[in-house]
Design a protein around this motif. Structure first.
Motif, PDB file in Angstrom:
ATOM      1  N   SER A 103       9.949  41.105  -7.417  1.00  0.00           N
ATOM      2  CA  SER A 103       8.833  40.698  -8.251  1.00  0.00           C
ATOM      3  C   SER A 103       8.157  41.889  -8.926  1.00  0.00           C
ATOM      4  N   GLY A 104       7.740  41.676 -10.155  1.00  0.00           N
ATOM      5  CA  GLY A 104       6.970  42.684 -10.864  1.00  0.00           C
ATOM      6  C   GLY A 104       5.517  42.714 -10.443  1.00  0.00           C
ATOM      7  N   GLY A 105       5.147  41.859  -9.502  1.00  0.00           N
ATOM      8  CA  GLY A 105       3.785  41.831  -8.981  1.00  0.00           C
ATOM      9  C   GLY A 105       3.563  42.920  -7.949  1.00  0.00           C
ATOM     10  N   LEU A 148      -1.980  33.112 -20.894  1.00  0.00           N
ATOM     11  CA  LEU A 148      -0.795  32.263 -20.716  1.00  0.00           C
ATOM     12  C   LEU A 148       0.327  32.655 -21.674  1.00  0.00           C
ATOM     13  N   GLU A 149      -0.030  33.145 -22.864  1.00  0.00           N
ATOM     14  CA  GLU A 149       0.992  33.589 -23.823  1.00  0.00           C
ATOM     15  C   GLU A 149       1.636  34.908 -23.405  1.00  0.00           C
ATOM     16  N   ARG A 150       1.001  35.628 -22.463  1.00  0.00           N
ATOM     17  CA  ARG A 150       1.483  36.953 -22.068  1.00  0.00           C
ATOM     18  C   ARG A 150       1.864  37.036 -20.591  1.00  0.00           C
ATOM     19  N   ALA A 151       1.795  35.928 -19.905  1.00  0.00           N
ATOM     20  CA  ALA A 151       2.153  35.906 -18.482  1.00  0.00           C
ATOM     21  C   ALA A 151       3.579  36.411 -18.309  1.00  0.00           C
ATOM     22  N   GLY A 152       3.810  37.121 -17.231  1.00  0.00           N
ATOM     23  CA  GLY A 152       5.139  37.683 -16.984  1.00  0.00           C
ATOM     24  C   GLY A 152       5.211  39.169 -17.254  1.00  0.00           C
ATOM     25  N   HIS A 153       4.199  39.707 -17.914  1.00  0.00           N
ATOM     26  CA  HIS A 153       4.150  41.157 -18.135  1.00  0.00           C
ATOM     27  C   HIS A 153       3.625  41.846 -16.876  1.00  0.00           C
ATOM     28  N   CYS A 191      25.425  39.103  -7.003  1.00  0.00           N
ATOM     29  CA  CYS A 191      24.095  38.529  -6.780  1.00  0.00           C
ATOM     30  C   CYS A 191      23.770  37.502  -7.864  1.00  0.00           C
ATOM     31  N   VAL A 192      23.028  36.472  -7.478  1.00  0.00           N
ATOM     32  CA  VAL A 192      22.488  35.499  -8.428  1.00  0.00           C
ATOM     33  C   VAL A 192      20.971  35.597  -8.374  1.00  0.00           C
ATOM     34  N   VAL A 193      20.375  35.693  -9.565  1.00  0.00           N
ATOM     35  CA  VAL A 193      18.924  35.822  -9.702  1.00  0.00           C
ATOM     36  C   VAL A 193      18.329  34.504 -10.179  1.00  0.00           C
ATOM     37  N   PHE A 194      17.181  34.155  -9.624  1.00  0.00           N
ATOM     38  CA  PHE A 194      16.404  32.998 -10.076  1.00  0.00           C
ATOM     39  C   PHE A 194      15.135  33.535 -10.720  1.00  0.00           C
ATOM     40  N   GLU A 195      14.927  33.210 -11.990  1.00  0.00           N
ATOM     41  CA  GLU A 195      13.855  33.791 -12.803  1.00  0.00           C
ATOM     42  C   GLU A 195      13.238  32.751 -13.724  1.00  0.00           C
ATOM     43  N   ASP A 196      12.004  33.041 -14.168  1.00  0.00           N
ATOM     44  CA  ASP A 196      11.331  32.132 -15.103  1.00  0.00           C
ATOM     45  C   ASP A 196      10.893  32.807 -16.394  1.00  0.00           C
ATOM     46  N   SER A 197      11.045  34.115 -16.510  1.00  0.00           N
ATOM     47  CA  SER A 197      10.531  34.799 -17.703  1.00  0.00           C
ATOM     48  C   SER A 197      11.654  35.433 -18.514  1.00  0.00           C
ATOM     49  N   PRO A 198      11.461  35.552 -19.823  1.00  0.00           N
ATOM     50  CA  PRO A 198      12.462  36.236 -20.644  1.00  0.00           C
ATOM     51  C   PRO A 198      12.700  37.675 -20.174  1.00  0.00           C
ATOM     52  N   GLN A 199      11.617  38.368 -19.762  1.00  0.00           N
ATOM     53  CA  GLN A 199      11.762  39.747 -19.289  1.00  0.00           C
ATOM     54  C   GLN A 199      12.629  39.788 -18.025  1.00  0.00           C
ATOM     55  N   GLY A 200      12.405  38.852 -17.117  1.00  0.00           N
ATOM     56  CA  GLY A 200      13.167  38.810 -15.880  1.00  0.00           C
ATOM     57  C   GLY A 200      14.620  38.453 -16.100  1.00  0.00           C
ATOM     58  N   LEU A 201      14.867  37.513 -17.003  1.00  0.00           N
ATOM     59  CA  LEU A 201      16.248  37.126 -17.295  1.00  0.00           C
ATOM     60  C   LEU A 201      17.002  38.295 -17.937  1.00  0.00           C
ATOM     61  N   GLU A 202      16.321  39.028 -18.809  1.00  0.00           N
ATOM     62  CA  GLU A 202      16.934  40.209 -19.416  1.00  0.00           C
ATOM     63  C   GLU A 202      17.212  41.275 -18.354  1.00  0.00           C
ATOM     64  N   ALA A 203      16.270  41.455 -17.427  1.00  0.00           N
ATOM     65  CA  ALA A 203      16.457  42.442 -16.358  1.00  0.00           C
ATOM     66  C   ALA A 203      17.667  42.099 -15.502  1.00  0.00           C
TER      67      ALA A 203
END
Length: 194
Positions: free
Chosen positions: A115-117, A50-55, A168-180
């Motif tokens: 998605s990074g998935g 949970l501390e690393r989710a989003g990678h 474009c407008v992005v909807f994100e939940d992670s710091p990595q995604g917001l930075e991207a």
């Protein structure tokens, strides 16, 4: 970043992250990764994940190796993790506040998922929740060279939609995604505020 839920005027496309944004996959991923890491002989604790989710998958395995003093068989871990996730995908739930935004804009503005998935998991989640028909295109980690926080996923989504990134407008939940999103020159909305 977009400070309110109002879409900035001039926006010509909406791009949504999948995991943690459109769908709540954290519980499924926590179980699936624990299953995938079992052959290493080391137990993956839920809180560790949970501390690393989003990678990205490979970044998460790098962290597991470093933190647990092992070198996992990456193909085996990914295969086991994805099998377990797909086995449980019927339990995935949409995140109503964000899925509602996509539904409200269906047919009025082009929309994509970036998605990074993996394509296998992202497609299964969108199908299981009935969200797949809302989007013109789905971009996953298999489609780009670098994961978030690199801007590649969002830039590829804009390219496929034939819309300038700045529109474009992005909807994100992670710091990595917001930075991207920021690095892609796009407006970004942090859905955690919902």
């Amino acid at each position: 970043m977009v400070s309110k839920l109002e879409i900035p005027s001039g926006t010509q496309a909406l791009i949504f992250d999948c995991d943690g944004t459109l769908v709540n996959t954290l519980p499924l991923y926590a179980n699936a990764w624990a299953h995938g890491f079992q052959p290493s002989g080391q137990t993956m604790q839920r809180d560790w994940y949970l501390e690393r989710a989003g990678h990205s998958e490979h970044a998460l395995m790098d962290l597991f190796d470093a933190d647990h003093g092992v070198t996992v068989d990456r193909l085996q871990v990914i295969d086991l993790m994805r099998q377990r996730f797909i086995m449980d995908v019927a339990a995935v739930q949409e995140i109503t506040a964000v899925a509602g935004i996509a539904r409200a804009h269906q047919g009025s503005i082009p929309m994509a998922v970036a998605s990074g998935g993996s394509r296998q998991i992202v497609s299964a989640c969108l199908q299981a929740t009935g969200l797949a028909p809302l989007f013109s295109t789905v971009v996953t980690i298999e489609d780009v060279a670098k994961p978030k926080p690199a801007p590649d996923l969002f830039l590829e989504a804009a390219r496929r939609l034939k819309i300038e990134p700045t529109l474009c407008v992005v909807f994100e939940d992670s710091p990595q995604g917001l930075e991207a999103a920021e690095r892609a020159g796009m407006h970004a909305f942090d859905v955690r505020s919902l």
